[in-house]
Design a protein around this motif. Structure first.
Motif, short mmCIF file in Angstrom:
data_model
loop_
_atom_site.label_atom_id
_atom_site.label_comp_id
_atom_site.label_asym_id
_atom_site.label_seq_id
_atom_site.Cartn_x
_atom_site.Cartn_y
_atom_site.Cartn_z
N UNK A 176 0.89 -1.28 0.05
CA UNK A 176 0.04 0.06 0.09
C UNK A 176 0.82 1.35 0.13
N UNK A 177 0.42 2.11 -0.76
CA UNK A 177 1.37 3.53 -0.70
C UNK A 177 1.23 4.13 0.49
N UNK A 178 2.48 4.68 1.07
CA UNK A 178 2.84 5.40 2.40
C UNK A 178 2.36 6.78 1.82
N UNK A 179 1.30 7.39 2.59
CA UNK A 179 0.88 8.76 2.48
C UNK A 179 1.14 9.63 3.61
N UNK A 180 1.67 10.71 3.75
CA UNK A 180 1.87 11.30 4.84
C UNK A 180 1.70 13.12 4.30
N UNK B 13 1.65 20.06 1.60
CA UNK B 13 1.74 18.93 0.57
C UNK B 13 1.74 17.66 0.94
N UNK B 14 1.27 16.71 0.15
CA UNK B 14 0.92 15.23 0.46
C UNK B 14 2.22 14.35 0.12
N UNK B 15 3.01 13.55 0.73
CA UNK B 15 4.00 12.93 0.40
C UNK B 15 3.64 11.41 -0.11
N UNK B 16 3.79 11.04 -1.03
CA UNK B 16 3.36 9.45 -1.51
C UNK B 16 4.48 8.80 -1.93
N UNK B 17 4.67 7.67 -1.06
CA UNK B 17 5.85 6.51 -1.45
C UNK B 17 5.09 5.70 -2.21
N UNK B 18 5.52 4.89 -3.28
CA UNK B 18 5.04 3.82 -3.84
C UNK B 18 6.17 2.90 -4.54
N UNK B 19 5.80 1.78 -4.30
CA UNK B 19 6.49 0.48 -5.11
C UNK B 19 5.62 -0.12 -6.13
N UNK B 20 6.06 -0.09 -7.18
CA UNK B 20 4.94 -0.54 -8.38
C UNK B 20 5.78 -1.41 -9.35
#
Length: 229
Positions: free
Chosen positions: A152-156, A165-172
């Motif tokens: 699941x994306x990490x959203x902070x 700002x919204x920080x979104x960390x993804x692996x796909x």
């Protein structure tokens, strides 16, 4: 939303782009270890020629002298051409992506003599209604975005000099139809500038495993540096 008009890079600060907005005219970023970065010249009229010229600079003739054995069946000249062709093709691919997205700023992390390690791009998110320029709306969209993702994306939520700002960390996976194979990792900051009624996406993407922590910090550093002038 104003449509950016690409201009020449801003000397000494990373990259710059013009805008038709009466409120701001350039997006600027400060690149960490600038000598390891290639600023994509989005104003160039012949991108293929430009990509080859930067490949020649990135891989000078002396670059292969120490890595090709004297007894090798492949000549250093042939190796040099292969390296330059591959690098130019990668640069052109990223240039095309940035141009297609009407990027405000775009750069490649390319240590001297190596390939492309990461891609950084800042673009304006066009077409968002003023009423939707809120972090809760951006968060809902980020959390509901379709994958596939390997987790699941990490959203902070973070506060940047430019604004909230919204920080979104993804692996796909690089192939959206696959659930395995090559992975691309990325950290995106979706920024709502305090002074301007718009939203920006500032995203760093990379494919090398094991660099998530280091490049994640770099993405944060880059996002901290973004400013509209």
């Amino acid at each position: 939303m104003p449509t950016p008009d690409i201009t020449e890079p801003d000397a000494g600060t990373g990259t710059g782009s013009g805008s038709s907005s009466a409120d701001w005219h350039e997006c600027r970023i400060t690149l960490p270890a600038a000598h390891n970065w290639l600023v994509l010249d989005l104003a160039v009229e012949q991108p293929e020629t430009w990509a080859w010229s930067v490949a020649e600079e990135h891989f000078p003739a002396a670059a292969v002298a120490s890595v090709v054995p004297a007894a090798s069946a492949t000549s250093p000249a042939d190796v040099l051409v292969e390296w330059r062709e591959a690098f130019a093709a990668d640069v052109l691919w990223y240039w095309t992506v940035a141009a297609r997205q009407k990027a405000l700023c775009a750069s490649l992390l390319t240590p001297q003599g190596g390939g492309v390690a990461a891609f950084y791009c800042v673009r304006e998110l066009a077409g968002i209604p003023s009423a939707s320029l809120r972090l809760d709306v951006l968060r809902a969209e980020a959390e509901q975005a379709e994958g596939p993702y390997f987790r699941p994306p990490e959203v902070t939520e973070v506060e940047l000099p430019l604004g909230s700002a919204l920080r979104v960390h993804r692996l796909e996976p690089t192939d959206p139809e696959a659930d395995s194979g090559t992975v691309v990792e990325g950290v995106a900051h979706y920024v709502l500038p305090r002074a301007y009624p718009t939203a920006l996406e500032c995203r760093l993407l990379w494919g090398a495993p094991g660099l998530g922590e280091e490049l994640g910090k770099m993405a944060d550093e880059l996002a901290e540096s973004v400013r509209l002038v």
